[in-house]
Design a protein around this motif. Structure first.
Motif, short mmCIF file in Angstrom:
data_model
loop_
_atom_site.label_atom_id
_atom_site.label_comp_id
_atom_site.label_asym_id
_atom_site.label_seq_id
_atom_site.Cartn_x
_atom_site.Cartn_y
_atom_site.Cartn_z
N GLY A 1 -114.48 35.17 -37.92
CA GLY A 1 -113.96 36.48 -37.56
C GLY A 1 -113.83 37.44 -38.73
O GLY A 1 -113.59 38.63 -38.52
N ALA A 2 -113.95 36.95 -39.96
CA ALA A 2 -113.84 37.85 -41.12
C ALA A 2 -114.95 38.88 -41.13
O ALA A 2 -114.79 39.95 -41.74
N LEU B 1 -102.15 39.58 -40.86
CA LEU B 1 -102.47 40.92 -40.41
C LEU B 1 -103.42 40.85 -39.22
O LEU B 1 -104.27 39.97 -39.15
N SER B 2 -103.30 41.82 -38.32
CA SER B 2 -104.31 41.98 -37.28
C SER B 2 -105.54 42.61 -37.95
O SER B 2 -105.45 43.11 -39.08
N TYR C 1 -105.41 44.97 -41.16
CA TYR C 1 -106.22 44.63 -42.32
C TYR C 1 -107.02 45.84 -42.78
O TYR C 1 -107.07 46.17 -43.96
N ARG C 2 -107.67 46.49 -41.82
CA ARG C 2 -108.51 47.65 -42.17
C ARG C 2 -107.70 48.77 -42.80
O ARG C 2 -108.21 49.52 -43.64
N GLN C 3 -106.43 48.90 -42.43
CA GLN C 3 -105.57 49.95 -42.96
C GLN C 3 -104.88 49.54 -44.26
O GLN C 3 -104.39 50.40 -44.99
N ALA C 4 -104.85 48.26 -44.57
CA ALA C 4 -104.11 47.75 -45.73
C ALA C 4 -104.80 48.13 -47.04
O ALA C 4 -106.02 48.32 -47.09
N GLU C 5 -103.99 48.19 -48.09
CA GLU C 5 -104.53 48.43 -49.43
C GLU C 5 -105.45 47.28 -49.80
O GLU C 5 -105.14 46.11 -49.53
#
Length: 170
Positions: A65-66, A4-5, A9-13
């Motif tokens: 980067g996490a 995921l970008s 990622y921010r939008q993912a469940e």
């Protein structure tokens, strides 16, 4: 590898799990926990007390980067984070060897519930007031001569255990 970008990622469940870091000294431990939180798509990480916060080069060294993808929040104390989480209906479990603790293999997270786990300081562990404010304690069984493990190793073991019960893709 179909990663995921950061925006995806921010939008993912997310897995309904928050990690609370209680006065964790090592920036490398903070970065490692953030990276593991990203790998398992945790809801958030709470950085408390003396725990370092991004941006910081030593955190970035292990987070890779996490620190940009995982939602993180700072609280002046872990007790404040635990109080806030419990007020939102989150079940809070301190990871600590304590009287009455549940051995991790015997614990099973219930789908549909939100959880938080508290990881303590590298030397002193989870503050007693935080343990007292938690819903319980989980303990990783250990069979050697040492009575503790590195914070980031502990995080990986505990997060994986929760993932077995709560992962989005069963």
């Amino acid at each position: 590898m179909q990663r995921l970008s950061v925006e995806e990622y921010r939008q993912a469940e997310k897995m309904p799990l928050v990690v609370v870091m209680d006065d964790v000294r090592s920036m490398h431990n903070v970065g490692s926990v953030l990276r593991t939180a990203d790998a398992f798509r945790l809801e958030a990480v709470c950085l408390c007390g003396i725990t370092g916060c991004p941006p910081h080069s030593e955190i970035h060294k292990t987070a890779l980067g996490a620190e940009d993808s995982v939602e993180w929040r700072y609280f002046p104390s872990a007790l404040q984070a635990v109080t806030a989480l419990r007020s939102q209906g989150v079940t809070v479990l301190s990871i600590e060897q304590a009287e009455g603790s549940t051995k991790l293999p015997q614990f099973h997270a219930e789908p549909g519930k939100r959880y938080a786990v508290v990881l303590g300081n590298e030397v002193k562990g989870v503050h007693q007031e935080v343990i007292d404010a938690s819903d319980g304690c989980l303990e990783i069984p250990q069979y050697g001569t040492k009575h503790s493990m590195n914070v980031s190793v502990t995080a990986g073991i505990v997060i994986y255990h929760f993932a077995r019960d709560l992962m989005i893709e069963h």
